[in-house]
Enzyme design. Structure first.
Site, PDB file in Angstrom:
ATOM      1  CG  ASP A  35      -2.028  -0.955   1.211  1.00  0.00           C
ATOM      2  OD1 ASP A  35      -2.040  -1.809   0.304  1.00  0.00           O
ATOM      3  OD2 ASP A  35      -2.907  -0.871   2.082  1.00  0.00           O
ATOM      4  CG  HIS A 181       2.225   0.374   4.468  1.00  0.00           C
ATOM      5  ND1 HIS A 181       1.970  -0.497   5.499  1.00  0.00           N
ATOM      6  CD2 HIS A 181       1.061   1.041   4.221  1.00  0.00           C
ATOM      7  CE1 HIS A 181       0.707  -0.350   5.879  1.00  0.00           C
ATOM      8  NE2 HIS A 181       0.132   0.568   5.125  1.00  0.00           N
TER       9      HIS A 181
HETATM   10 ZN   LIG Z   1      -2.708   3.290   2.968  1.00  0.00          ZN
END
Ligand SMILES: [Zn+2]
Length: 211
Positions: A35, A181
């Site tokens: 992400d 992430h």
């Molecule tokens: Zn996010």
């Protein structure tokens, strides 16, 4: 914990095409998802690592980040990873009107389509904040809400060794969708150890299908 239970119940009630929390438990596959990228200086290194181990993954991108690194999006696509929608500017969707939600989703879908020539069918809400209203809009758009079944908790900014240890102490299961992430290089340092570890256990690491 409350959220975990909530998402678990939702995943049991709704079909995977509407709310996906993990893939089929029968096959020995894992699904890495990244992400908040693409981010210059991080995503390139991550792509190299994935290439080295012949791993495919899914990138939930923030649309506004593309203007700073359009080439990275192309590179992700060329290496046959799945590109998916993580909004345009990462707002809290529970505070948005339906119109504002749709603007966020459409703007990033358009950017993705420019690169992939395909309609993006996968969406993950910023911070996994799902609401009934958002689910309804996604349903109307025939898009799948994609949550995760394992969180690397890499946003805590701990040492990569701690991330690795959590996955060793509490092993992954078939079909897990794993959240990382790619806005910092911790994911690379942790996955340098975790990818060969999982592959040695017979897992294959695949991209989610953007059907
Ligand atoms: Zn996010």
């Amino acid at each position: 914990m409350r959220n975990k239970i909530k998402y678990f119940i939702r995943s049991k009630l709704l079909p995977n095409s509407i709310f996906l929390i993990n893939e089929k438990r029968e096959s020995k596959s894992l699904y890495l998802t990244f992400d908040d990228g693409p981010v210059q200086g991080v995503t390139e290194g991550l792509l190299e690592l994935l290439e080295q181990y012949q791993v495919k993954a899914t990138f939930f991108i923030i649309g506004s980040r593309i203007s700073k690194s359009p080439n990275l999006l192309k590179k992700i696509h060329e290496q046959k990873h799945t590109i998916a929608n993580h909004s345009y500017s990462h707002p809290n969707f529970t505070k948005l009107s339906s119109e504002a939600m749709l603007e966020q989703i459409f703007a990033t879908n358009e950017l993705i389509k420019e690169t992939t020539q395909q309609n993006c069918r996968l969406f993950r809400a910023p911070q996994g904040r799902w609401s009934i209203r958002l689910m309804f809009e996604l349903f109307r758009l025939k898009m799948t809400a994609v949550h995760w079944s394992r969180d690397s908790v890499d946003f805590l900014k701990e040492q990569p060794e701690k991330i690795v240890k959590r996955f060793i102490d509490n092993p992954v299961r078939n079909g897990d969708i794993i959240l990382f992430h790619d806005d910092n290089s911790r994911c690379i340092d942790a996955l340098k150890i975790l990818i060969p570890h999982w592959q040695s256990q017979g897992f294959s690491l695949n991209a989610l299908e953007c059907k």
